[in-house]
Design a protein around this motif. Structure first.
Motif, PDB file in Angstrom:
ATOM      1  N   ALA A  39      46.147 -57.006  65.599  1.00  0.00           N
ATOM      2  CA  ALA A  39      46.182 -56.395  66.935  1.00  0.00           C
ATOM      3  C   ALA A  39      46.781 -57.353  67.951  1.00  0.00           C
ATOM      4  N   ALA A  40      46.406 -58.636  67.852  1.00  0.00           N
ATOM      5  CA  ALA A  40      46.952 -59.633  68.777  1.00  0.00           C
ATOM      6  C   ALA A  40      48.461 -59.783  68.582  1.00  0.00           C
ATOM      7  N   GLU A  41      48.911 -59.766  67.335  1.00  0.00           N
ATOM      8  CA  GLU A  41      50.349 -59.872  67.065  1.00  0.00           C
ATOM      9  C   GLU A  41      51.093 -58.648  67.585  1.00  0.00           C
ATOM     10  N   ARG A  42      50.500 -57.460  67.437  1.00  0.00           N
ATOM     11  CA  ARG A  42      51.119 -56.240  67.977  1.00  0.00           C
ATOM     12  C   ARG A  42      51.216 -56.315  69.491  1.00  0.00           C
ATOM     13  N   MET A  43      50.119 -56.771  70.124  1.00  0.00           N
ATOM     14  CA  MET A  43      50.120 -56.886  71.584  1.00  0.00           C
ATOM     15  C   MET A  43      51.169 -57.900  72.048  1.00  0.00           C
ATOM     16  N   LYS A  44      51.291 -58.999  71.320  1.00  0.00           N
ATOM     17  CA  LYS A  44      52.289 -60.011  71.665  1.00  0.00           C
ATOM     18  C   LYS A  44      53.696 -59.427  71.536  1.00  0.00           C
ATOM     19  N   ALA A  45      53.954 -58.700  70.465  1.00  0.00           N
ATOM     20  CA  ALA A  45      55.278 -58.089  70.270  1.00  0.00           C
ATOM     21  C   ALA A  45      55.560 -57.055  71.364  1.00  0.00           C
ATOM     22  N   GLU A  46      54.542 -56.269  71.723  1.00  0.00           N
ATOM     23  CA  GLU A  46      54.718 -55.280  72.794  1.00  0.00           C
ATOM     24  C   GLU A  46      54.991 -55.959  74.128  1.00  0.00           C
ATOM     25  N   ARG A  47      54.280 -57.053  74.389  1.00  0.00           N
ATOM     26  CA  ARG A  47      54.474 -57.796  75.639  1.00  0.00           C
ATOM     27  C   ARG A  47      55.881 -58.398  75.684  1.00  0.00           C
ATOM     28  N   GLU A  48      56.329 -58.957  74.562  1.00  0.00           N
ATOM     29  CA  GLU A  48      57.683 -59.516  74.503  1.00  0.00           C
ATOM     30  C   GLU A  48      58.730 -58.424  74.713  1.00  0.00           C
ATOM     31  N   GLN A  49      58.497 -57.252  74.120  1.00  0.00           N
ATOM     32  CA  GLN A  49      59.426 -56.125  74.294  1.00  0.00           C
ATOM     33  C   GLN A  49      59.457 -55.681  75.755  1.00  0.00           C
ATOM     34  N   ALA A  50      58.279 -55.630  76.376  1.00  0.00           N
ATOM     35  CA  ALA A  50      58.213 -55.241  77.786  1.00  0.00           C
ATOM     36  C   ALA A  50      58.928 -56.259  78.665  1.00  0.00           C
ATOM     37  N   LEU A  51      58.739 -57.548  78.373  1.00  0.00           N
ATOM     38  CA  LEU A  51      59.424 -58.590  79.140  1.00  0.00           C
ATOM     39  C   LEU A  51      60.929 -58.496  78.970  1.00  0.00           C
ATOM     40  N   LEU A  52      61.368 -58.201  77.755  1.00  0.00           N
ATOM     41  CA  LEU A  52      62.802 -58.038  77.511  1.00  0.00           C
ATOM     42  C   LEU A  52      63.338 -56.852  78.303  1.00  0.00           C
ATOM     43  N   GLY A  53      62.580 -55.751  78.328  1.00  0.00           N
ATOM     44  CA  GLY A  53      62.985 -54.584  79.112  1.00  0.00           C
ATOM     45  C   GLY A  53      63.044 -54.897  80.593  1.00  0.00           C
ATOM     46  N   LEU A  54      62.051 -55.663  81.084  1.00  0.00           N
ATOM     47  CA  LEU A  54      62.060 -56.051  82.499  1.00  0.00           C
ATOM     48  C   LEU A  54      63.244 -56.948  82.813  1.00  0.00           C
ATOM     49  N   GLN A  55      63.584 -57.855  81.904  1.00  0.00           N
ATOM     50  CA  GLN A  55      64.726 -58.744  82.127  1.00  0.00           C
ATOM     51  C   GLN A  55      66.022 -57.938  82.184  1.00  0.00           C
ATOM     52  N   GLU A  56      66.158 -56.970  81.274  1.00  0.00           N
ATOM     53  CA  GLU A  56      67.356 -56.120  81.279  1.00  0.00           C
ATOM     54  C   GLU A  56      67.436 -55.321  82.581  1.00  0.00           C
ATOM     55  N   ARG A  57      66.292 -54.787  83.025  1.00  0.00           N
ATOM     56  CA  ARG A  57      66.272 -54.022  84.277  1.00  0.00           C
ATOM     57  C   ARG A  57      66.611 -54.923  85.460  1.00  0.00           C
ATOM     58  N   HIS A  58      66.054 -56.126  85.465  1.00  0.00           N
ATOM     59  CA  HIS A  58      66.350 -57.108  86.517  1.00  0.00           C
ATOM     60  C   HIS A  58      67.846 -57.386  86.567  1.00  0.00           C
ATOM     61  N   ASP A  59      68.451 -57.612  85.400  1.00  0.00           N
ATOM     62  CA  ASP A  59      69.885 -57.896  85.351  1.00  0.00           C
ATOM     63  C   ASP A  59      70.704 -56.718  85.866  1.00  0.00           C
ATOM     64  N   ARG A  60      70.312 -55.487  85.474  1.00  0.00           N
ATOM     65  CA  ARG A  60      71.045 -54.302  85.946  1.00  0.00           C
ATOM     66  C   ARG A  60      70.921 -54.145  87.459  1.00  0.00           C
ATOM     67  N   VAL A  61      69.703 -54.353  87.989  1.00  0.00           N
ATOM     68  CA  VAL A  61      69.480 -54.193  89.427  1.00  0.00           C
ATOM     69  C   VAL A  61      70.305 -55.209  90.209  1.00  0.00           C
ATOM     70  N   PHE A  62      70.292 -56.476  89.774  1.00  0.00           N
ATOM     71  CA  PHE A  62      71.040 -57.491  90.494  1.00  0.00           C
ATOM     72  C   PHE A  62      72.543 -57.296  90.353  1.00  0.00           C
ATOM     73  N   SER A  63      72.979 -56.787  89.205  1.00  0.00           N
ATOM     74  CA  SER A  63      74.394 -56.484  89.038  1.00  0.00           C
ATOM     75  C   SER A  63      74.810 -55.359  89.986  1.00  0.00           C
ATOM     76  N   GLU A  64      73.966 -54.334  90.069  1.00  0.00           N
ATOM     77  CA  GLU A  64      74.255 -53.214  90.977  1.00  0.00           C
ATOM     78  C   GLU A  64      74.199 -53.681  92.431  1.00  0.00           C
ATOM     79  N   LEU A  65      73.249 -54.540  92.760  1.00  0.00           N
ATOM     80  CA  LEU A  65      73.143 -55.075  94.116  1.00  0.00           C
ATOM     81  C   LEU A  65      74.401 -55.863  94.479  1.00  0.00           C
ATOM     82  N   ALA A  66      74.871 -56.681  93.565  1.00  0.00           N
ATOM     83  CA  ALA A  66      76.098 -57.448  93.818  1.00  0.00           C
ATOM     84  C   ALA A  66      77.276 -56.504  94.019  1.00  0.00           C
ATOM     85  N   ARG A  67      77.326 -55.443  93.210  1.00  0.00           N
ATOM     86  CA  ARG A  67      78.414 -54.478  93.341  1.00  0.00           C
ATOM     87  C   ARG A  67      78.350 -53.767  94.693  1.00  0.00           C
ATOM     88  N   LEU A  68      77.126 -53.422  95.137  1.00  0.00           N
ATOM     89  CA  LEU A  68      76.977 -52.716  96.401  1.00  0.00           C
ATOM     90  C   LEU A  68      77.287 -53.609  97.601  1.00  0.00           C
TER      91      LEU A  68
END
Length: 138
Positions: A39-68
């Protein structure tokens, strides 16, 4: 002596029973620990996946902000703009030789978007009865 052997045998059976209970409990605890570890390993993998998703979203937002934040210029002739400004505000002076750094960035951005759209656009099949332009005779 038989009485002593009987008592020793009884004691041995009790020790074996206690060991079996103890071993059963240890196996149950090990099973719980393994489940908790999984369960701890699953939670860790889910947390890492969520962090990766947040990083991708952060990059998209800042890229769009720079474009705007980049100024974009519209495809209008300078004479048309000058004519409209003259009508609204009277005579003006126009400088036709300028650095135009931001304009050149806008043109580069447009070319990049067009190239990205062309690269991502699916190839369209040729209409029925007509050769494909890729295979058309020269």
């Amino acid at each position: 002596m038989e009485h002593l052997l009987g008592a020793l045998l009884g004691l041995t059976l009790i020790v074996i029973a206690v060991l079996v209970v103890w071993l059963t409990r240890l196996r149950a605890e090990k099973k719980k620990l393994d489940g908790a570890r999984e369960a701890a390993e699953r939670m860790k993998a889910e947390r890492e996946q969520a962090l990766l998703g947040l990083q991708e979203r952060h990059d998209r937002v800042f890229s769009e902000l720079a474009r705007l934040q980049q100024k974009e210029f519209f495809q209008v002739e300078i004479d048309e703009i000058a004519g409209t400004v003259r009508r609204m505000h009277g005579e003006i002076e126009i400088t036709r030789v300028a650095e135009a750094e931001q304009y050149r960035k806008t043109i580069a951005m447009r070319r990049e978007r067009e190239a990205a759209q062309l690269a991502s656009a699916p190839a369209r099949p040729a209409p029925q009865g007509q050769p494909s332009p890729a295979y058309a005779p020269a």
